[in-house]
Design an enzyme around this catalytic site. Structure first.
Site, PDB file in Angstrom:
ATOM      1  NE  ARG A 170       1.305  37.756 -10.214  1.00  0.00           N
ATOM      2  CZ  ARG A 170       0.965  39.031 -10.194  1.00  0.00           C
ATOM      3  NH1 ARG A 170       0.646  39.655 -11.307  1.00  0.00           N
ATOM      4  NH2 ARG A 170       0.920  39.683  -9.070  1.00  0.00           N
ATOM      5  CD  GLU A 183      -2.484   1.402   2.662  1.00  0.00           C
ATOM      6  OE1 GLU A 183      -2.265   2.363   3.413  1.00  0.00           O
ATOM      7  OE2 GLU A 183      -3.310   0.509   2.910  1.00  0.00           O
TER       8      GLU A 183
END
Length: 170
Positions: free
Chosen positions: A59, A33
Site C-alpha cells: 500500500r 487446554e
C-alpha cells in the site's frame, strides 16, 4: 444447579481414578487446554503480522509504501515483539506441563499475555488497513472478533489475574 444426594459412583468411573483428586485433575486439564490453545493463537498472531507486513509494503501513500511511515512501522514492530514474548511464555508453560507439579501460574500468565497481545495485534492490523480493514470479509475484522473471544474463554483475563495474584500471596 444440580444437587445429588446418595449417588454412588463406581470406582472405575471416579475422575482421576480415586476419590478426592477430581479438582486437581480438572485444573490440570484446564491448564493444558490454556497452554495448547494459546500456542495456536500465537500462530494466528504470526499470520496477522505477516499480512500487516505485506500490506505495509504494498500500500502506497504520498509515493511510498506505508511501512516507511514510522507510525505504521512501529505498530508492526510492536506486533513482532509481542508475538515473540507470547511464544516464549507459551513455550515455558508447555515445557513445565510434564515436569512441574502445578503449572497454573505459568498457564495463567501465558493466557493473559497471549490473549491480550492477540487483541492488540488484530486491532493494529485493522488500523493499518484503515477503512478496508473494518469491512466484513477483508480478514482483519474477523481476526479482531476472534481475538476478543480469547480474553473470555478458558477463564477470563480477570480470572487469570486472580490466579496470578493468589500465587503471589494476595
Amino acid at each position: 444447579m444440580i444437587h445429588l444426594d446418595g449417588v454412588e459412583v463406581p470406582a472405575d468411573r471416579v475422575i482421576g481414578g480415586r476419590e478426592g483428586i477430581g479438582a486437581a485433575t480438572f485444573n490440570h486439564a484446564m491448564n493444558t487446554e490454556r497452554i495448547m490453545l494459546f500456542a495456536a493463537h500465537c500462530g494466528a498472531m504470526q499470520r496477522i503480522l505477516e499480512g500487516a507486513i505485506r500490506h505495509a509494503r504494498k500500500r502506497k501513500q504520498y509515493g511510498q509504501p506505508i511501512g516507511k511511515f514510522q507510525a505504521v512501522a512501529h505498530k508492526i514492530a510492536d506486533m513482532k515483539v509481542r508475538l515473540e514474548a507470547a511464544r516464549l511464555l507459551v513455550f515455558k508453560a508447555a515445557s513445565r506441563l510434564d515436569s512441574a507439579r502445578d503449572v497454573a501460574l505459568d498457564a495463567s500468565i501465558a493466557k493473559v499475555f497471549v490473549s491480550e497481545s492477540f487483541v492488540q495485534a488484530a486491532q493494529d492490523a485493522l488500523q493499518i488497513r484503515g477503512g478496508y480493514g473494518y469491512m466484513v470479509g477483508e480478514g482483519p475484522e474477523r481476526d479482531l472478533r476472534d481475538a476478543l473471544g480469547t480474553t473470555l474463554y478458558s477463564g477470563t483475563s480477570e480470572i487469570q489475574r486472580n490466579i496470578v495474584a493468589a500465587w503471589l500471596g494476595l
